[in-house]
Design a protein around this motif. Sequence first.
Motif, mmCIF file in Angstrom:
data_model
loop_
_atom_site.group_PDB
_atom_site.id
_atom_site.type_symbol
_atom_site.label_atom_id
_atom_site.label_comp_id
_atom_site.label_asym_id
_atom_site.label_seq_id
_atom_site.Cartn_x
_atom_site.Cartn_y
_atom_site.Cartn_z
ATOM 1 N N PHE A 8 -1.841 -3.657 0.082
ATOM 2 C CA PHE A 8 -1.086 -3.979 -1.237
ATOM 3 C C PHE A 8 -1.795 -3.203 -2.305
ATOM 4 O O PHE A 8 -2.965 -2.640 -2.175
ATOM 5 C CB PHE A 8 -1.648 -5.444 -1.485
ATOM 6 C CG PHE A 8 -1.080 -6.015 -2.912
ATOM 7 C CD1 PHE A 8 0.386 -6.430 -2.875
ATOM 8 C CD2 PHE A 8 -1.717 -5.962 -3.898
ATOM 9 C CE1 PHE A 8 0.981 -6.824 -4.151
ATOM 10 C CE2 PHE A 8 -1.252 -6.304 -5.165
ATOM 11 C CZ PHE A 8 -0.005 -6.628 -5.381
ATOM 12 N N ASP A 9 -0.725 -2.961 -3.396
ATOM 13 C CA ASP A 9 -1.087 -2.141 -4.260
ATOM 14 C C ASP A 9 -0.145 -2.357 -5.485
ATOM 15 O O ASP A 9 0.977 -2.537 -5.257
ATOM 16 C CB ASP A 9 -1.244 -0.492 -3.947
ATOM 17 C CG ASP A 9 -1.881 0.358 -4.847
ATOM 18 O OD1 ASP A 9 -2.894 -0.340 -5.600
ATOM 19 O OD2 ASP A 9 -1.486 1.467 -4.992
ATOM 20 N N ALA A 10 -0.785 -1.979 -6.551
ATOM 21 C CA ALA A 10 0.022 -2.255 -7.648
ATOM 22 C C ALA A 10 -0.528 -1.215 -8.824
ATOM 23 O O ALA A 10 -1.631 -0.763 -8.989
ATOM 24 C CB ALA A 10 -0.219 -3.813 -8.361
ATOM 25 N N HIS A 11 0.442 -0.807 -9.726
ATOM 26 C CA HIS A 11 0.204 0.022 -10.775
ATOM 27 C C HIS A 11 1.258 -0.125 -11.980
ATOM 28 O O HIS A 11 2.291 -0.869 -12.047
ATOM 29 C CB HIS A 11 0.643 1.626 -10.377
ATOM 30 C CG HIS A 11 -0.619 2.161 -9.460
ATOM 31 N ND1 HIS A 11 -1.247 3.183 -9.872
ATOM 32 C CD2 HIS A 11 -0.688 1.987 -8.052
ATOM 33 C CE1 HIS A 11 -2.005 3.622 -8.859
ATOM 34 N NE2 HIS A 11 -1.697 2.847 -7.888
ATOM 35 N N ARG A 12 0.521 0.147 -13.296
ATOM 36 C CA ARG A 12 1.157 -0.133 -14.301
ATOM 37 C C ARG A 12 2.351 1.140 -14.718
ATOM 38 O O ARG A 12 2.025 2.156 -14.221
ATOM 39 C CB ARG A 12 0.107 -0.019 -15.332
ATOM 40 C CG ARG A 12 0.390 -0.463 -16.704
ATOM 41 C CD ARG A 12 -0.795 -0.347 -17.614
ATOM 42 N NE ARG A 12 -1.740 -1.315 -17.529
ATOM 43 C CZ ARG A 12 -1.773 -2.506 -17.986
ATOM 44 N NH1 ARG A 12 -0.922 -2.989 -18.771
ATOM 45 N NH2 ARG A 12 -2.714 -3.335 -17.586
ATOM 46 N N CYS A 42 2.910 4.894 -0.942
ATOM 47 C CA CYS A 42 1.839 5.491 -0.094
ATOM 48 C C CYS A 42 0.833 4.770 -0.186
ATOM 49 O O CYS A 42 0.068 4.701 0.951
ATOM 50 C CB CYS A 42 1.766 7.001 -0.690
ATOM 51 S SG CYS A 42 3.287 8.123 -0.354
ATOM 52 N N HIS A 43 0.425 4.354 -1.264
ATOM 53 C CA HIS A 43 -1.017 3.687 -1.297
ATOM 54 C C HIS A 43 -1.245 2.543 -0.358
ATOM 55 O O HIS A 43 -2.128 2.159 0.016
ATOM 56 C CB HIS A 43 -1.483 3.632 -2.660
ATOM 57 C CG HIS A 43 -1.731 4.787 -3.702
ATOM 58 N ND1 HIS A 43 -2.336 4.659 -4.874
ATOM 59 C CD2 HIS A 43 -1.449 6.043 -3.195
ATOM 60 C CE1 HIS A 43 -2.184 5.895 -5.351
ATOM 61 N NE2 HIS A 43 -1.991 6.742 -4.432
ATOM 62 N N ALA A 44 -0.167 1.747 -0.623
ATOM 63 C CA ALA A 44 0.002 0.444 0.057
ATOM 64 C C ALA A 44 -0.177 0.553 1.703
ATOM 65 O O ALA A 44 -0.700 -0.003 2.480
ATOM 66 C CB ALA A 44 1.262 -0.428 -0.179
#
Length: 159
Positions: A8-12, A42-44
């Motif tokens: 899981f990843d989140a970005h502003r 890609c990060h997730a």
Amino acid sequence: MIKTGIGFDAHRLVAGRPLILGGVRLDHPFGLQGHSDADVLCHAIADALLGAMADGDIGVHFPDSDPQWKNANSLDLLARVRERLTARRAKVVNVDAVVLAEQPKIAPHRTAMCANLSRALKIAPDCVSVKATTMESLGTVGRKEGMAVMAVATVEQGE
Ligand code: MG
């Protein structure tokens, strides 16, 4: 042995940054904030692969305190994760991801994203799935303050 991992990843979302998802640059007035290119997809997926191998997370292997990863191309990070798997006789079987975003529309770029991801992971494009949903205006993603991605990955490790 078959192993599964979750990521899981989140970005502003901020002005003045390119929006890059799955290595595809989307035409959008806002981009994702981050130390690397902030490619949340890609990060997730990278974290799902590392999770399958119980091999930490991308924050451990590519820390944002390290100038080496400043503006890093996250497809390259993904390829490095795949190399970590190879070193342990493991290969990617498939990955599946859901992008949570109000805007822009992801579907027109899905094929290009899957092609980039499959190249980085050295698997067939039909072993990479990228889906998308809005949050129906709910919460931080719904207010267009950011994007998030959930991913799962299956890997096969040899003896
Ligand atoms: Mg990230």
